[in-house]
Design a protein around this motif. Structure first.
Motif, PDB file in Angstrom:
ATOM      1  N   ILE A  37      87.101  42.595  55.996  1.00 49.11           N
ATOM      2  CA  ILE A  37      87.182  43.322  57.260  1.00 49.11           C
ATOM      3  C   ILE A  37      85.965  43.030  58.135  1.00 49.11           C
ATOM      4  CG2 ILE A  37      86.218  45.470  56.280  1.00 49.11           C
ATOM      5  CD1 ILE A  37      88.987  45.432  58.891  1.00 49.11           C
ATOM      6  N   TRP A  38      84.797  42.849  57.508  1.00 51.18           N
ATOM      7  CA  TRP A  38      83.565  42.606  58.262  1.00 51.18           C
ATOM      8  C   TRP A  38      83.596  41.256  58.970  1.00 51.18           C
ATOM      9  CZ3 TRP A  38      81.058  46.685  59.370  1.00 51.18           C
ATOM     10  CH2 TRP A  38      81.062  47.770  58.493  1.00 51.18           C
ATOM     11  N   LYS A  40      86.284  39.791  59.970  1.00 55.82           N
ATOM     12  CA  LYS A  40      87.223  39.959  61.098  1.00 55.82           C
ATOM     13  C   LYS A  40      86.521  40.637  62.274  1.00 55.82           C
ATOM     14  CE  LYS A  40      91.455  40.228  58.418  1.00 55.82           C
ATOM     15  NZ  LYS A  40      91.957  41.163  57.449  1.00 55.82           N
ATOM     16  N   ILE A  41      85.769  41.705  61.971  1.00 53.13           N
ATOM     17  CA  ILE A  41      85.083  42.455  63.047  1.00 53.13           C
ATOM     18  C   ILE A  41      84.101  41.537  63.792  1.00 53.13           C
ATOM     19  CG2 ILE A  41      83.361  44.288  63.461  1.00 53.13           C
ATOM     20  CD1 ILE A  41      84.835  45.917  61.269  1.00 53.13           C
ATOM     21  N   LEU A  42      83.302  40.801  63.029  1.00 46.74           N
ATOM     22  CA  LEU A  42      82.304  39.930  63.663  1.00 46.74           C
ATOM     23  C   LEU A  42      82.954  38.842  64.509  1.00 46.74           C
ATOM     24  CD1 LEU A  42      79.443  39.477  61.064  1.00 46.74           C
ATOM     25  CD2 LEU A  42      79.284  40.456  63.329  1.00 46.74           C
ATOM     26  N   ILE A  44      85.858  39.056  65.981  1.00 43.48           N
ATOM     27  CA  ILE A  44      86.389  39.700  67.198  1.00 43.48           C
ATOM     28  C   ILE A  44      85.259  39.911  68.209  1.00 43.48           C
ATOM     29  CG2 ILE A  44      87.378  41.865  68.092  1.00 43.48           C
ATOM     30  CD1 ILE A  44      89.067  41.898  65.437  1.00 43.48           C
ATOM     31  N   ILE A  45      84.112  40.380  67.713  1.00 37.83           N
ATOM     32  CA  ILE A  45      82.968  40.592  68.619  1.00 37.83           C
ATOM     33  C   ILE A  45      82.565  39.256  69.272  1.00 37.83           C
ATOM     34  CG2 ILE A  45      80.525  41.254  68.730  1.00 37.83           C
ATOM     35  CD1 ILE A  45      81.158  43.335  66.528  1.00 37.83           C
TER      36      ILE A  45
END
Lengths: 289, 319
Positions: A37-38, A40-42, A44-45
């Motif tokens: 998940i991390w 993916k988050i990074l 996206i950012i």
């Protein structure tokens, strides 16, 4: 034996060569990292500037103001420099450390897999993952600029060197952080330590180099800072006017003399090459268990 | 591979790590088919032997062939045709069993489709059909052993090396695992090498054994021959020239022969043979080290072999 088993079945099929195994390893690493998940988050950012470009109208920009349009690409390239070490740590920290921790070497190397191919697979997986928030969005930004503006295609062709420069810079960044994080990953068994190690190197190099520079007023010490070198190279690659940086530096009490970007490039390429050789030697000498 | 050629053949291979001799002068020949037990106490050199056979390390001395291929130069080709089940856990815990086995199948060069199909097949075969989509980290010890067997089978190897396949399994699981091993061994072209500390397991599935101690081969042969074939005999180990003693026995009409490092005296139905043997030995002034019936179980055989070796080593050290 299980009740549903019909006995042992033999298998006959075609086996592929070493290039296929490297690609399989790359494919596995990308899919495995993507399940975090991390990551993916990074990613996206990192892609946010691309989304902003989609929303901001650029059609009214005249030919004279073309540099401002391309500023989007430049600012994206600059902003990603901040994210890249974090992403490199998150993606690369566990690449080798997890295999060591899980004792997967005995699984990999009891198969017809060369150590060089294993390393190539890991490096390839890292490079593919790191290109997702860098090389790919840079290309998209460039295409969006073409699509949304009314400038002639010739202007874009003339300015295409900017995309090439951004890509070259990203490749340099990926290689530098990749070599650092893969080496750290090969010496620890917990990926957290590799991440912490990478941040420590980045922060300490900056801190020590700046302290030495301020204490001695000798610009050469700035070459010890990874971030300074990267900014210096970026400015050279993207053609950013360095006199403004020089002036800002003087206003902040600095001596204002800038180190040649080529010196910075030599330092970064040197560190990358040195760390790559260390990683290679480390992995070639590792025991299977 | 050449028809009827041994699957494993080593000639006086040694492996040194610095000053430590992990394997010394190992000469073995293992024919195709069946299951071979590789036995020995900790530090006997079993793991190093496996690494040598897989071509992962080169011997310091000697020559060896696995499936007709040189272990020094054909490591990759050997590993392509060998399946290895390691003793310790080596899993990517956060993926399911199918993905794990499939991934390792691909590392053998199998296509995605083939590796996926085969992963399902071997997981069903080892009895994990229902659990194949579960993450490995949720598996019990026994289930993990089965996954390790599945990954070793995924590319359908000709030679399967199983390192402690029943470690940590409950009695039912152990029996299931041994049944699987026996079933695989039924395939004519497959040879299994099983390392185990559980001698009852070896006795149950193996038809040949190789016993190692301190890096050396101390005994090898068919399990039947080693365990059962010598029950009606006396086994002697003496300090001194064994051949001289055999000559003396023969002169007295007692049939005897040298087997490995011991003298096998065929007693037949003669009840006074023991007394006669002792008299001849006393006359020859030979120091007796061991006197007894040939071992009747693998455990006896293993213990007597190892204890004799240990004693011999101690004696050598004291000299």
């Amino acid at each position: 034996m299980s009740i549903e088993s019909l006995g042992y079945k033999e298998w006959e099929g075609q086996k592929h060569g070493r290039f296929y195994k490297v690609l399989s390893l790359v494919d596995y690493e990308v899919r495995h990292a993507w399940s975090s998940i991390w990551v993916k988050i990074l990613i996206i950012i990192a892609w946010l500037p691309v989304l902003i470009i989609f929303l901001v109208p650029v059609t009214e920009i005249s030919e004279e103001g073309v540099d401002r349009a391309f500023y989007n690409l430049v600012s994206f390239t600059t902003s990603i420099t901040i994210w890249l070490p974090i992403m490199a740590g998150l993606i690369g920290g566990g690449l080798i450390a997890n295999d060591k921790n899980n004792k997967m070497f005995s699984m990999y190397f009891s198969r017809p897999l060369r150590r060089e191919d294993y390393i190539a697979g890991k490096v390839g997986g890292f490079a593919v993952l790191m290109s997702i928030p860098t090389i790919v969005p840079a290309l998209i930004i460039y295409i969006v600029l073409i699509g949304k503006s009314d400038l002639s295609l010739l202007v874009f062709i003339k300015k295409s060197w900017l995309l090439g420069a951004a890509w070259l810079y990203f490749i340099l960044l990926i290689a530098l952080f990749g070599s650092l994080v893969l080496f750290l990953s090969s010496v620890v068994t917990d990926s957290k330590y590799a991440v912490v190690g990478l941040f420590t190197i980045v922060i300490l190099s900056d801190l020590i180099a700046n302290l030495l520079w301020l204490a001695s007023d000798n610009e050469i010490y700035r070459l010890g800072s990874l971030t300074f070198n990267l900014e210096n190279i970026l400015a050279e690659f993207l053609g950013i006017d360095q006199s403004t940086l020089q002036l800002a530096d003087q206003q902040n009490g600095g001596v204002g003399g800038l180190v040649s970007a080529w010196k910075s490039l030599v330092v970064i390429v040197g560190i990358t090459s040195f760390m790559s050789v260390l990683t290679l030697l480390r992995l070639l000498s590792l025991e299977e268990e | 591979m050449v028809e009827n050629a041994p699957v494993i053949e080593t000639f006086r291979i040694s492996k040194n790590y610095g000053l430590v001799e992990a394997v010394k002068d190992l000469t073995v020949s293992i024919p195709q088919g069946g299951t071979v037990g590789l036995l020995g106490p900790n530090g006997a050199g079993k793991s190093t032997t496996i690494k040598l056979l897989l071509g992962l390390v080169n011997p310091s001395l000697g020559e060896g062939k696995v499936l007709g291929m040189d272990i020094r130069t054909k490591g990759l080709e050997i590993r392509d045709r060998v399946g290895y089940m390691p003793e310790h856990d080596c899993f990517i815990g956060d993926i399911d069993a199918v993905k794990y086995v499939m991934h390792l199948g691909r590392m053998n060069g199998m296509s995605v489709a083939d590796a996926l199909r085969r992963a399902h097949e071997v997981l069903y075969y080892v009895g994990l059909g229902e659990s194949r989509y579960r993450k490995i980290e949720t598996f019990s010890l026994g289930m993990k052993q089965r996954v390790k067997l599945a990954q070793a089978l995924v590319h359908d190897p000709e030679l399967l090396i199983l390192d402690e396949p029943t470690t940590g399994m409950d009695p039912d699981g152990r029996i299931d695992m041994l049944e699987l091993i026996k079933d695989i061994a039924k395939c004519e072209d497959k040879t299994l090498v099983m390392c185990s500390h559980i001698l009852a397991d070896v006795e149950r599935v193996c038809d040949r054994v190789v016993i190692m101690n301190r890096g050396k081969l101390v005994r090898t042969g068919s399990l039947k021959e080693l365990v059962e074939g010598k029950k009606e005999a006396i086994i002697l180990r003496v300090k001194g020239d064994s051949n001289l003693l055999i000559d003396k026995f023969e002169r007295e009409g007692i049939s005897a022969e040298l087997r490995d490092d011991a003298i096998l005296v065929f007693a037949g139905n003669n009840p006074s043979i023991k007394k006669k043997v002792m008299e001849i030995m006393a006359e020859a002034k030979m120091q007796l080290r061991y006197f007894g019936k040939p071992t009747a179980s693998l455990e006896d055989l293993f213990l007597s072999t190892i204890s004799y070796e240990e004693e011999a080593e101690r004696e050598k050290a004291s000299i």
